[in-house]
Design an enzyme around this catalytic site. Sequence first.
Site, PDB file in Angstrom:
ATOM      1  N   ASP A   1       0.902  -1.145   0.000  1.00 32.41           N
ATOM      2  CA  ASP A   1       0.000   0.000   0.000  1.00 32.41           C
ATOM      3  C   ASP A   1       0.942   1.196   0.000  1.00 32.41           C
ATOM      4  O   ASP A   1       1.570   1.520   1.011  1.00 32.41           O
ATOM      5  CB  ASP A   1      -0.908  -0.011   1.236  1.00 32.41           C
ATOM      6  CG  ASP A   1      -1.800   1.231   1.302  1.00 32.41           C
ATOM      7  OD1 ASP A   1      -1.441   2.255   0.684  1.00 32.41           O
ATOM      8  OD2 ASP A   1      -2.845   1.178   1.979  1.00 32.41           O
TER       9      ASP A   1
ATOM     10  N   LYS B   1      -2.068  11.314  -1.540  1.00 30.24           N
ATOM     11  CA  LYS B   1      -0.974  11.594  -0.600  1.00 30.24           C
ATOM     12  C   LYS B   1       0.288  11.869  -1.421  1.00 30.24           C
ATOM     13  O   LYS B   1       0.479  12.992  -1.870  1.00 30.24           O
ATOM     14  CB  LYS B   1      -0.756  10.405   0.347  1.00 30.24           C
ATOM     15  CG  LYS B   1      -1.842  10.256   1.412  1.00 30.24           C
ATOM     16  CD  LYS B   1      -3.026   9.531   0.919  1.00 30.24           C
ATOM     17  CE  LYS B   1      -3.975   9.161   2.036  1.00 30.24           C
ATOM     18  NZ  LYS B   1      -5.230   8.602   1.499  1.00 30.24           N
TER      19      LYS B   1
ATOM     20  N   HIS C   1     -16.267   6.117  12.650  1.00 32.57           N
ATOM     21  CA  HIS C   1     -15.760   7.461  12.962  1.00 32.57           C
ATOM     22  C   HIS C   1     -16.260   8.528  12.000  1.00 32.57           C
ATOM     23  O   HIS C   1     -16.386   9.688  12.381  1.00 32.57           O
ATOM     24  CB  HIS C   1     -14.223   7.451  12.980  1.00 32.57           C
ATOM     25  CG  HIS C   1     -13.603   6.862  11.759  1.00 32.57           C
ATOM     26  ND1 HIS C   1     -13.658   5.519  11.481  1.00 32.57           N
ATOM     27  CD2 HIS C   1     -12.927   7.428  10.734  1.00 32.57           C
ATOM     28  CE1 HIS C   1     -13.037   5.287  10.334  1.00 32.57           C
ATOM     29  NE2 HIS C   1     -12.587   6.431   9.859  1.00 32.57           N
TER      30      HIS C   1
HETATM   31  C1  LIG Z   1      -2.315   3.899   4.013  1.00 32.41           C
HETATM   32  C2  LIG Z   1      -3.605   4.259   3.357  1.00 32.41           C
HETATM   33  N1  LIG Z   1      -4.203   3.368   2.556  1.00 32.41           N
HETATM   34  C3  LIG Z   1      -5.365   3.652   1.946  1.00 32.41           C
HETATM   35  C4  LIG Z   1      -6.009   4.850   2.140  1.00 32.41           C
HETATM   36  C5  LIG Z   1      -7.326   5.095   1.456  1.00 32.41           C
HETATM   37  O1  LIG Z   1      -7.186   6.030   0.434  1.00 32.41           O
HETATM   38  P1  LIG Z   1      -8.364   6.989  -0.058  1.00 32.41           P
HETATM   39  O2  LIG Z   1      -8.684   7.920   1.061  1.00 32.41           O
HETATM   40  O3  LIG Z   1      -7.792   7.669  -1.249  1.00 32.41           O
HETATM   41  O4  LIG Z   1      -9.539   6.138  -0.401  1.00 32.41           O
HETATM   42  C6  LIG Z   1      -5.420   5.799   2.969  1.00 32.41           C
HETATM   43  C7  LIG Z   1      -6.099   7.090   3.170  1.00 32.41           C
HETATM   44  O5  LIG Z   1      -5.863   7.836   4.085  1.00 32.41           O
HETATM   45  C8  LIG Z   1      -4.178   5.498   3.599  1.00 32.41           C
HETATM   46  O6  LIG Z   1      -3.573   6.366   4.414  1.00 32.41           O
END
Ligand SMILES: Cc1ncc(COP(=O)(O)O)c(C=O)c1O
Length: 457
Positions: free
Chosen positions: A214, A257, A449
């Site tokens: 991820d 991000k 949440h």
């Molecule tokens: C590590 C991680 N994986 C997946 C996601 C999910 O992504 P999205 O908010 O674009 O759906 C986030 C979102 O904050 C994340 O920090």
Amino acid sequence: MRTIIEPFRIKVVEPIRMTSREERAGLIRDAGYNPFRLKAEHVLIDLLTDSGTGAMSTHQWAGVMEGDESYAGARSFFRFESAVRGIFGHTHVIPTHQGRASERLLCRAIVKAGDVIPGNTHFDTTRANIEDTGAEARDLVIPEGLDPDVEHPFKGNIDLAALERCLAEVGRERVPFVLITVTNNSGGGQPVSMANLRGARAICDRFGVPLLLDAARFAENAYFIKLREDGYAGKTAIEIAREMFSHTDGALMSMKKDAFGNIGGLISINSDEWADKIRTLLILTEGFITYGGLAGRDLEALAVGIQEILDEDYLKYRIASTAYVGRHLSEAGVPLLKPYGGHAIYLNGRAFCDHLPDEQLPGWALSVALYEHVGVRACEIGNVMFGTQDPASGKWRWPALDLVRLAIPRRVYTQSHMDYVVEGIAELYQRRREIRGLRFLHRPAVLPHFTATFEIV
Ligand SMILES: Cc1ncc(COP(=O)(O)O)c(C=O)c1O
């Protein structure tokens, strides 16, 4: 020079509306004591998330103007594919509208009920998407990753011995892949070392199980490796990132991000068979395979952003400016997770509100008090997000850490904004015993949440 400046100039500004403490007390009460339910215009400094909240560069905006909005085969897609492949190196690049869409597509295509997905710490939407298929999301972060006070350079590492045991016990038929999150968001934005990725790769190879990342914050992770891991000081961030991905069979990414996107995501994968299944589902719910729910202009902005993020002046400033907040809060005695994360500082909710038992949701109560006190919005990653209730006994199980994340949007706030945040939190810490506990008024069954409401105990 010791001072590290923001490596950008500000060309467009967005006014912040000032609010009084009294006004904020009414606003958060009307929002059911849930910061997610506040109107953004009522927030002074918004540290709820670093996701999609970054500022785009002049080059990204120029890319927006060049967006090719053709339904199929748009030029923007090929720019996107080439930018991603140049870093990730996998065979197939599939755009999606955001990270959780990637998670959903991958899980729907590959995961079945009864499967187990081992990882370091699964993010909340990842966990929810895995569980939605009837599979188990198993967190196997190293023990140091669960102790907020232990200093360790790579607290996001997966416990390799535990991974090996898990694969031996569950068997490869029920483990479609291992998923390591870089950096480990739910475990405090902590990085994963190259040695750990190499180790995980070797174990996965022994069991014939694919390894995925991820990669939401892959560039920050790469820079931590450069700073902290032997043998990497002389390598560039892009070389390190490429090496990280070279140990994997694929990756998911929220491009909100580390691609400076306001929207966007991807799946990058080697398997032709998986790519086929995922693209079929993509067409069903997201859009054609060359846009995946995004506009051509988004693909352009992301293609530029994913390269810009690897600029080392930026990464140096990013890691140093986050640590600046952590260091000053720490000097004020505020309990927080160490070492400091890349994108966020995590307050230790239980230690901050040590007068509140877990049932009174100390981290959440702190996030509410923080808004009321100084207008700063933060995100609890703790009892509300991950607490579960046994339906038979009604007994609660609380997560190991009850954190309040101050996520810092990319290229948005200046040092004086952060000085205000530090001063406000330090002041609140002096008055912490005034923070009142909360309990659920309404708790939705999934990802509570986001929309839950609360009342004061
Ligand atoms: C590590 C991680 N994986 C997946 C996601 C999910 O992504 P999205 O908010 O674009 O759906 C986030 C979102 O904050 C994340 O920090």
